[in-house]
Design a protein around this motif. Structure first.
Motif, PDB file in Angstrom:
ATOM      1  N   SER A 172       0.845  -1.194   0.000  1.00  0.00           N
ATOM      2  CA  SER A 172       0.000   0.000   0.000  1.00  0.00           C
ATOM      3  C   SER A 172       0.882   1.247   0.000  1.00  0.00           C
ATOM      4  O   SER A 172       2.092   1.175   0.225  1.00  0.00           O
ATOM      5  N   GLY A 173       0.267   2.393  -0.224  1.00  0.00           N
ATOM      6  CA  GLY A 173       1.016   3.649  -0.189  1.00  0.00           C
ATOM      7  C   GLY A 173       1.621   3.903   1.171  1.00  0.00           C
ATOM      8  O   GLY A 173       2.773   4.333   1.295  1.00  0.00           O
ATOM      9  N   GLU A 174       0.855   3.617   2.230  1.00  0.00           N
ATOM     10  CA  GLU A 174       1.344   3.797   3.596  1.00  0.00           C
ATOM     11  C   GLU A 174       2.557   2.902   3.844  1.00  0.00           C
ATOM     12  O   GLU A 174       3.563   3.350   4.412  1.00  0.00           O
ATOM     13  N   ALA A 175       2.491   1.651   3.402  1.00  0.00           N
ATOM     14  CA  ALA A 175       3.613   0.724   3.585  1.00  0.00           C
ATOM     15  C   ALA A 175       4.837   1.192   2.792  1.00  0.00           C
ATOM     16  O   ALA A 175       5.976   1.068   3.265  1.00  0.00           O
ATOM     17  N   TRP A 176       4.598   1.737   1.593  1.00  0.00           N
ATOM     18  CA  TRP A 176       5.711   2.220   0.776  1.00  0.00           C
ATOM     19  C   TRP A 176       6.401   3.400   1.464  1.00  0.00           C
ATOM     20  O   TRP A 176       7.629   3.482   1.495  1.00  0.00           O
ATOM     21  N   VAL A 177       5.623   4.303   2.046  1.00  0.00           N
ATOM     22  CA  VAL A 177       6.194   5.454   2.762  1.00  0.00           C
ATOM     23  C   VAL A 177       7.009   4.965   3.960  1.00  0.00           C
ATOM     24  O   VAL A 177       8.121   5.429   4.202  1.00  0.00           O
ATOM     25  N   MET A 178       6.460   4.001   4.711  1.00  0.00           N
ATOM     26  CA  MET A 178       7.187   3.468   5.873  1.00  0.00           C
ATOM     27  C   MET A 178       8.475   2.770   5.430  1.00  0.00           C
ATOM     28  O   MET A 178       9.508   2.863   6.104  1.00  0.00           O
ATOM     29  N   GLU A 179       8.424   2.095   4.286  1.00  0.00           N
ATOM     30  CA  GLU A 179       9.619   1.458   3.736  1.00  0.00           C
ATOM     31  C   GLU A 179      10.665   2.510   3.370  1.00  0.00           C
ATOM     32  O   GLU A 179      11.858   2.331   3.620  1.00  0.00           O
ATOM     33  N   LEU A 180      10.217   3.618   2.785  1.00  0.00           N
ATOM     34  CA  LEU A 180      11.150   4.699   2.444  1.00  0.00           C
ATOM     35  C   LEU A 180      11.777   5.290   3.704  1.00  0.00           C
ATOM     36  O   LEU A 180      12.987   5.553   3.744  1.00  0.00           O
ATOM     37  N   LEU A 181      10.961   5.495   4.735  1.00  0.00           N
ATOM     38  CA  LEU A 181      11.457   6.108   5.967  1.00  0.00           C
ATOM     39  C   LEU A 181      12.446   5.206   6.704  1.00  0.00           C
ATOM     40  O   LEU A 181      13.364   5.697   7.363  1.00  0.00           O
ATOM     41  N   SER A 182      12.273   3.906   6.591  1.00  0.00           N
ATOM     42  CA  SER A 182      13.148   2.991   7.328  1.00  0.00           C
ATOM     43  C   SER A 182      14.262   2.410   6.448  1.00  0.00           C
ATOM     44  O   SER A 182      15.123   1.685   6.940  1.00  0.00           O
ATOM     45  N   HIS A 219      15.560  14.407   2.369  1.00  0.00           N
ATOM     46  CA  HIS A 219      16.099  13.379   3.270  1.00  0.00           C
ATOM     47  C   HIS A 219      15.073  13.093   4.365  1.00  0.00           C
ATOM     48  O   HIS A 219      14.133  13.876   4.587  1.00  0.00           O
ATOM     49  N   ALA A 220      15.281  11.989   5.059  1.00  0.00           N
ATOM     50  CA  ALA A 220      14.325  11.552   6.092  1.00  0.00           C
ATOM     51  C   ALA A 220      14.162  12.601   7.190  1.00  0.00           C
ATOM     52  O   ALA A 220      13.039  12.833   7.661  1.00  0.00           O
ATOM     53  N   HIS A 221      15.255  13.260   7.598  1.00  0.00           N
ATOM     54  CA  HIS A 221      15.137  14.259   8.672  1.00  0.00           C
ATOM     55  C   HIS A 221      14.342  15.487   8.198  1.00  0.00           C
ATOM     56  O   HIS A 221      13.609  16.091   8.980  1.00  0.00           O
ATOM     57  N   VAL A 222      14.432  15.830   6.923  1.00  0.00           N
ATOM     58  CA  VAL A 222      13.638  16.947   6.385  1.00  0.00           C
ATOM     59  C   VAL A 222      12.168  16.542   6.316  1.00  0.00           C
ATOM     60  O   VAL A 222      11.279  17.326   6.661  1.00  0.00           O
ATOM     61  N   PHE A 223      11.906  15.299   5.910  1.00  0.00           N
ATOM     62  CA  PHE A 223      10.540  14.782   5.870  1.00  0.00           C
ATOM     63  C   PHE A 223       9.933  14.845   7.277  1.00  0.00           C
ATOM     64  O   PHE A 223       8.800  15.312   7.454  1.00  0.00           O
ATOM     65  N   ALA A 224      10.697  14.402   8.283  1.00  0.00           N
ATOM     66  CA  ALA A 224      10.215  14.429   9.673  1.00  0.00           C
ATOM     67  C   ALA A 224       9.949  15.864  10.129  1.00  0.00           C
ATOM     68  O   ALA A 224       8.952  16.135  10.815  1.00  0.00           O
ATOM     69  N   ALA A 225      10.813  16.794   9.737  1.00  0.00           N
ATOM     70  CA  ALA A 225      10.614  18.204  10.115  1.00  0.00           C
ATOM     71  C   ALA A 225       9.367  18.779   9.450  1.00  0.00           C
ATOM     72  O   ALA A 225       8.616  19.538  10.071  1.00  0.00           O
ATOM     73  N   LEU A 226       9.122  18.409   8.195  1.00  0.00           N
ATOM     74  CA  LEU A 226       7.909  18.864   7.511  1.00  0.00           C
ATOM     75  C   LEU A 226       6.654  18.308   8.191  1.00  0.00           C
ATOM     76  O   LEU A 226       5.671  19.035   8.372  1.00  0.00           O
TER      77      LEU A 226
END
Length: 137
Positions: A57-67, A80-87
């Motif tokens: 799923s899209g949610e699983a794909w995002v979690m895969e990208l983050l990890s 980058h992951a830290h910029v995504f988290a800040a957003l």
């Protein structure tokens, strides 16, 4: 007086040819009826065939990208992951939340992925396994 039925002029005069023509006509009519029934059934079917059937799923794909590998999220979403988290943190501060069916992380990923790739709504919907309406909102 012999009162046989006269064969119309447009039908073959030989009985076997006439019988074959009638059989072909019946076959054609049955094919048309069957095709019409199939079209009507597909138009009014109560259980439509699902379009988005990917295992991821899209949610699983995002979690895969983050990890996953740090460069993969940058390649796919442009940050980058830290910029995504800040957003995500900033969006939460501004009062944005998960929608009924789509997490805030997936909403942001949809926006960033669309901006980075320039793909159509249909293609982004396929990537995230979401309807065109969900992607365009």
């Amino acid at each position: 007086m012999d009162r046989r039925l006269e064969v119309p002029h447009f039908l073959p005069q030989r009985p076997e040819a006439r019988r074959r023509l009638i059989q072909y006509s019946i076959l054609l009519i049955s094919i048309l009826i069957s095709a019409t029934a199939n079209v009507l059934q597909s138009m009014y079917s109560k259980d439509p065939e699902p379009y988005h059937t990917s295992a991821l799923s899209g949610e699983a794909w995002v979690m895969e990208l983050l990890s996953g590998h740090p460069e993969r999220i940058r390649c796919e979403l442009g940050v980058h992951a830290h910029v995504f988290a800040a957003l995500i943190s900033e969006l939460c501060t501004l009062g944005h939340t998960n929608s009924k069916f789509v997490s805030l992380e997936e909403q942001l990923a949809i926006f960033l992925y669309t901006a980075v790739t320039g793909l159509s709504i249909r293609h982004v919907g396929e990537r995230f396994q979401r309807s065109n309406d969900t992607i365009s909102q």
